[in-house]
Design a protein around this motif. Sequence first.
Motif, mmCIF file in Angstrom:
data_model
loop_
_atom_site.group_PDB
_atom_site.id
_atom_site.type_symbol
_atom_site.label_atom_id
_atom_site.label_comp_id
_atom_site.label_asym_id
_atom_site.label_seq_id
_atom_site.Cartn_x
_atom_site.Cartn_y
_atom_site.Cartn_z
ATOM 1 N N THR A 1 0.868 -1.179 0.000
ATOM 2 C CA THR A 1 0.000 0.000 0.000
ATOM 3 C C THR A 1 0.905 1.229 0.000
ATOM 4 O O THR A 1 1.883 1.269 0.758
ATOM 5 C CB THR A 1 -0.880 0.003 1.275
ATOM 6 N N ARG A 2 0.602 2.209 -0.824
ATOM 7 C CA ARG A 2 1.433 3.426 -0.859
ATOM 8 C C ARG A 2 1.526 4.036 0.541
ATOM 9 O O ARG A 2 0.518 4.187 1.225
ATOM 10 C CB ARG A 2 0.862 4.459 -1.832
ATOM 11 N N GLY A 3 2.754 4.365 0.950
ATOM 12 C CA GLY A 3 2.978 5.006 2.249
ATOM 13 C C GLY A 3 3.270 4.036 3.373
ATOM 14 O O GLY A 3 3.741 4.438 4.438
ATOM 15 N N LYS A 4 3.000 2.754 3.157
ATOM 16 C CA LYS A 4 3.329 1.779 4.217
ATOM 17 C C LYS A 4 4.837 1.518 4.248
ATOM 18 O O LYS A 4 5.555 1.781 3.266
ATOM 19 C CB LYS A 4 2.585 0.454 3.982
ATOM 20 N N THR A 5 5.303 1.001 5.367
ATOM 21 C CA THR A 5 6.703 0.614 5.516
ATOM 22 C C THR A 5 7.091 -0.347 4.387
ATOM 23 O O THR A 5 6.352 -1.291 4.097
ATOM 24 C CB THR A 5 6.886 -0.084 6.885
#
Length: 412
Positions: free
Chosen positions: A373-377
């Motif tokens: 997911t965009r922005g996840k670690t």
Amino acid sequence: MAWDILITNIKGLAQVRDSTLTVLSGSAMADLPVIEEAFLAISDGKIADYGEMQSLPNVTADRVIDAKGRFVFPSFVDSHTHLIFAASREEEFVMKIKGASYAEIAASGGGILNSAQKLQHMSEDELFERSLARAQEIIKSGTGAVEIKSGYGLTVADELKMLRIARRIGEETPLKVKTTFLGAHAVPKSHTKSEYIQLVVKEMIPAVAEEKLADYIDVFCEEGFFNTDETELICEEGKKYGMKPRLHANQLHRSGGVQVGVKVNAISVDHLENIGKEEIEALKRGNTIPTALPGAAFFLNLPFPPARDIINAGLPLAIASDYNPGSSPSGNMSLMVALACIKMRMTPEEAFNAATINTAAAMEILETHGSITRGKTANVCITMPIPTLAYLPYSFGSQLVGQVIINGRLIN
Ligand code: NIG
Ligand code: FE
């Protein structure tokens, strides 16, 4: 702008989700979204972008990894381990082969008390080094986040020692670590049960809280260990100090562990080898996440948790390793996924969901972990060349996680 890492030509980028994702229950577990012929971009330790190769933006990257023929999926999240221990216990393994049960070994001074004795005699530094080696081993096998329990200390000082080491593993490795105080794992020989419960409640819980060493509290709710009333009391005390419950429930008997877990609003109830309709009905009344530990059922020759009944009831199911010296001496999540498929009749899609998204929910880190997911670690596994993602659990026992990226850094 430049990306830090760009992975190209990915045969299948699995577990791509948007940020509204929550724990997956029932039939929703059957779906594992995959982008074929994909790219994945990583920047500042986070997932920056992904999509089909044909829509790859014209952005440079410091490092390009060609993943032709290989799959990429989010690192495993292992929501139940006891990876801090002093020594292995192969002597009990041999006793088991010759017919002794887990309960018989425990009653004869083996089991948890055996591990506690060894751990109490080991220095914090030595114990850290041994535990660090296990943490590095699970990183290589694809785990990016892990829950670690105490419970082999059984004295105030030794429980604190274990939890300090667990915190240090989180600081000195790239693993995301959550810690759990499991003082109520067994009753040491030096105390009666009621004396020991007083020690857990009056001294251990306040001392653990004082140093902010635990995120959760756990109890081994089981015949011969702690009953439901004792479990409830200890959980409620932990809650007063900010530790949410998660329980060892229904491993050896239908001990009421699941029902008490739901009653105290536990994050998860783990094991579940011995559950039936009543426990499933109880789970439907709460938000507690049922978690199977197939390594422990396999190693102890126990019945496997009834995954199909749980999923068909519309419940979520998580899968964790239970990495520990007595009942699951493996922290290999690929193997746990394989066991879930082979012994619990979960599909590969369900098992991957159970070992990534649902365990992230069971560790309360779904905002940052468990999916692409965009922005996840940026925690991802790159497989060896394999024909399909189902090949990973099918070819059980093979090391098919080839490369690992944690916090946006290539580990191997
Ligand atoms: O999750 N069941 C209780 N605790 C561990 C095993 C502990 C041990 O045997 O050392 C478990 O299986
Ligand atoms: Fe356990």
